[in-house]
Design a protein around this motif. Structure first.
Motif, PDB file in Angstrom:
ATOM      1  N   ALA A  17       0.828  -1.208   0.000  1.00  0.00           N
ATOM      2  CA  ALA A  17       0.000   0.000   0.000  1.00  0.00           C
ATOM      3  C   ALA A  17       0.863   1.259   0.000  1.00  0.00           C
ATOM      4  O   ALA A  17       0.546   2.250  -0.682  1.00  0.00           O
ATOM      5  N   THR A  18       1.969   1.233   0.746  1.00  0.00           N
ATOM      6  CA  THR A  18       2.878   2.389   0.781  1.00  0.00           C
ATOM      7  C   THR A  18       3.576   2.561  -0.562  1.00  0.00           C
ATOM      8  O   THR A  18       3.710   3.688  -1.068  1.00  0.00           O
ATOM      9  N   ALA A  19       4.014   1.449  -1.142  1.00  0.00           N
ATOM     10  CA  ALA A  19       4.710   1.512  -2.432  1.00  0.00           C
ATOM     11  C   ALA A  19       3.796   2.015  -3.541  1.00  0.00           C
ATOM     12  O   ALA A  19       4.258   2.651  -4.502  1.00  0.00           O
ATOM     13  N   MET A  20       2.503   1.775  -3.405  1.00  0.00           N
ATOM     14  CA  MET A  20       1.553   2.215  -4.435  1.00  0.00           C
ATOM     15  C   MET A  20       1.461   3.730  -4.535  1.00  0.00           C
ATOM     16  O   MET A  20       0.972   4.265  -5.540  1.00  0.00           O
ATOM     17  N   THR A  21       1.919   4.438  -3.516  1.00  0.00           N
ATOM     18  CA  THR A  21       1.878   5.900  -3.569  1.00  0.00           C
ATOM     19  C   THR A  21       2.936   6.476  -4.500  1.00  0.00           C
ATOM     20  O   THR A  21       2.821   7.630  -4.933  1.00  0.00           O
ATOM     21  N   SER A  22       3.985   5.673  -4.810  1.00  0.00           N
ATOM     22  CA  SER A  22       5.081   6.232  -5.611  1.00  0.00           C
ATOM     23  C   SER A  22       5.602   5.281  -6.689  1.00  0.00           C
ATOM     24  O   SER A  22       6.510   5.654  -7.425  1.00  0.00           O
ATOM     25  N   MET A  23       5.053   4.082  -6.795  1.00  0.00           N
ATOM     26  CA  MET A  23       5.567   3.097  -7.751  1.00  0.00           C
ATOM     27  C   MET A  23       4.452   2.599  -8.666  1.00  0.00           C
ATOM     28  O   MET A  23       3.273   2.628  -8.299  1.00  0.00           O
ATOM     29  N   PRO A  24       4.825   2.108  -9.852  1.00  0.00           N
ATOM     30  CA  PRO A  24       3.841   1.413 -10.677  1.00  0.00           C
ATOM     31  C   PRO A  24       3.347   0.159  -9.974  1.00  0.00           C
ATOM     32  O   PRO A  24       4.035  -0.392  -9.100  1.00  0.00           O
ATOM     33  N   VAL A  25       2.181  -0.317 -10.356  1.00  0.00           N
ATOM     34  CA  VAL A  25       1.571  -1.471  -9.690  1.00  0.00           C
ATOM     35  C   VAL A  25       2.477  -2.697  -9.673  1.00  0.00           C
ATOM     36  O   VAL A  25       2.641  -3.330  -8.620  1.00  0.00           O
ATOM     37  N   PRO A  26       3.125  -3.077 -10.805  1.00  0.00           N
ATOM     38  CA  PRO A  26       3.979  -4.273 -10.760  1.00  0.00           C
ATOM     39  C   PRO A  26       5.116  -4.167  -9.750  1.00  0.00           C
ATOM     40  O   PRO A  26       5.414  -5.132  -9.036  1.00  0.00           O
ATOM     41  N   LEU A  27       5.751  -2.998  -9.676  1.00  0.00           N
ATOM     42  CA  LEU A  27       6.845  -2.826  -8.721  1.00  0.00           C
ATOM     43  C   LEU A  27       6.335  -2.824  -7.287  1.00  0.00           C
ATOM     44  O   LEU A  27       6.984  -3.358  -6.381  1.00  0.00           O
ATOM     45  N   ALA A  28       5.164  -2.220  -7.073  1.00  0.00           N
ATOM     46  CA  ALA A  28       4.575  -2.217  -5.735  1.00  0.00           C
ATOM     47  C   ALA A  28       4.234  -3.642  -5.300  1.00  0.00           C
ATOM     48  O   ALA A  28       4.453  -4.018  -4.139  1.00  0.00           O
ATOM     49  N   MET A  29       3.733  -4.442  -6.219  1.00  0.00           N
ATOM     50  CA  MET A  29       3.429  -5.836  -5.902  1.00  0.00           C
ATOM     51  C   MET A  29       4.704  -6.610  -5.568  1.00  0.00           C
ATOM     52  O   MET A  29       4.737  -7.399  -4.625  1.00  0.00           O
ATOM     53  N   LEU A  30       5.749  -6.366  -6.348  1.00  0.00           N
ATOM     54  CA  LEU A  30       7.030  -7.026  -6.066  1.00  0.00           C
ATOM     55  C   LEU A  30       7.568  -6.613  -4.697  1.00  0.00           C
ATOM     56  O   LEU A  30       8.157  -7.433  -3.981  1.00  0.00           O
ATOM     57  N   ALA A  31       7.364  -5.342  -4.337  1.00  0.00           N
ATOM     58  CA  ALA A  31       7.816  -4.875  -3.020  1.00  0.00           C
ATOM     59  C   ALA A  31       7.065  -5.603  -1.913  1.00  0.00           C
ATOM     60  O   ALA A  31       7.663  -6.057  -0.918  1.00  0.00           O
ATOM     61  N   GLY A  32       5.742  -5.733  -2.053  1.00  0.00           N
ATOM     62  CA  GLY A  32       4.951  -6.427  -1.045  1.00  0.00           C
ATOM     63  C   GLY A  32       5.307  -7.899  -0.945  1.00  0.00           C
ATOM     64  O   GLY A  32       5.479  -8.441   0.155  1.00  0.00           O
TER      65      GLY A  32
END
Length: 333
Positions: free
Chosen positions: A94-109
């Motif tokens: 959820a935090t990564a979604m504020t500054s990253m594209p969805v695929p990268l945010a998913m990879l972060a999670g």
């Protein structure tokens, strides 16, 4: 009496009913069918589009948590940290979604969840520590990190992501169920059709036999914890999509219920036996239980009492049966 076709036998490796019975899946399938019938009788609106979508979004994260717990149970362990892993993956995504594209945010999670699984797995597999003790301690660690990242619900989940994870694929088919089915099939193929999957089942059945065969029992345990954490992280991402927010406490309700779902699914807590379809349907039964209690005029918090009783029953009944059997055998002799 008909038999399975050669194609089905090649795919399953045995007749479907025989395999389901061997994995303990028949009971949860029948339980879910009966429970669903009762639920529909009490609340016919469950079959409407909105209610189906709402129910699916409640059940699916629990099903992912149950699948993650099942993998650990297959190697003879229990993961108390599953809720904390889910919370951490949820807030990182959820935090990564504020500054990253969805695929990268998913990879972060997923990466955050995987790191938790590797931490647990290394201590259990190579440190020879009990899984229940390791994961109890790590639950506090992961939970604290989650609250450090996000002290209250928030994040950058978009409406588009909600529609892609928690909307409708087609009328009356919630898209979250499509994602669950896809992951379940891939997980089944991995556990049933690869050497790694056979080692995971083998470690739970007899770690000595796996070692005697020259296989890496420790590596299989580590892989089980890693795989479990990835599955749980995917559930955390879908949970974020359905609630449109990240929450540092989002995984808390899934610890007991994931264990209860695995117990209800007929898995053996000594390892080596468990069914994916059984775990999913058991999770669906427990996930819908709160709604059924509500429509029956009973406080929905009783679902946690019922989940606890399921776990106690699964542990206690075999022990009581052994005592009774020994007593009867002694009287006869």
């Amino acid at each position: 009496m008909t038999t399975a076709s050669p194609a089905i036998r090649r795919f399953w490796g045995a007749q479907p009913i025989v395999r389901l019975r061997r994995e303990g899946a028949v009971a949860p399938i029948l339980t879910f069918a009966l429970f669903f019938l009762v639920y529909v009788i009490i609340n016919p609106e469950l079959l409407t589009r909105f209610q189906l979508q709402t129910a699916a979004n409640v059940v699916v994260p629990l099903a992912f948590a149950a699948l993650g717990q099942l993998i650990i149970v297959l190697v003879g362990g229990i993961d108390i940290s599953i809720g904390a892993i889910m919370s951490l993956a949820n807030v990182v995504f959820a935090t990564a979604m504020t500054s990253m594209p969805v695929p990268l945010a998913m990879l972060a999670g997923i990466g955050a969840g995987l790191a938790c699984g590797l931490f647990n797995g290394l201590l259990v597999a190579y440190g020879n520590l009990p899984a229940i003790a390791v994961t109890l301690a790590s639950a506090f660690i992961f939970g604290s990190i989650s609250r450090e990242i996000m002290d209250r619900p928030g994040g950058g989940i978009t409406t588009e992501f909600y529609l892609a994870t928690s909307g409708e694929a087609i009328p009356y088919v919630p898209v979250s169920l499509v994602w669950l089915a896809l992951v379940a099939v891939l997980l089944w193929l991995l556990l049933q059709r690869t050497n790694l999957g056979r080692q995971i089942y083998g470690v739970g059945s007899s770690v000595e036999s796996v070692q005697a065969a020259g296989l890496n029992a420790r590596g299989a345990k580590l892989a089980a914890f890693a795989l479990s954490s990835v599955v749980v992280s995917l559930g955390a991402i879908l949970l974020a999509g359905s609630t449109l927010t990240g929450d540092p406490r989002s995984g808390d309700p899934y610890v007991l219920t994931s264990i209860a779902a695995v117990a209800l699914a007929g898995a053996s807590f000594t390892g080596g036996r468990g069914s994916i379809i059984g775990a999913i349907l058991a999770a669906a039964t427990l996930g819908l239980l709160g709604g059924l209690l509500f429509f029956a005029g009973i406080n929905s918090y009783w679902q946690y009492v019922i989940a606890a009783l399921i776990v106690i029953s699964v542990v206690a009944i075999p022990a009581l049966w052994k005592i009774v059997y020994t007593a009867v055998k002694g009287v006869k002799s």
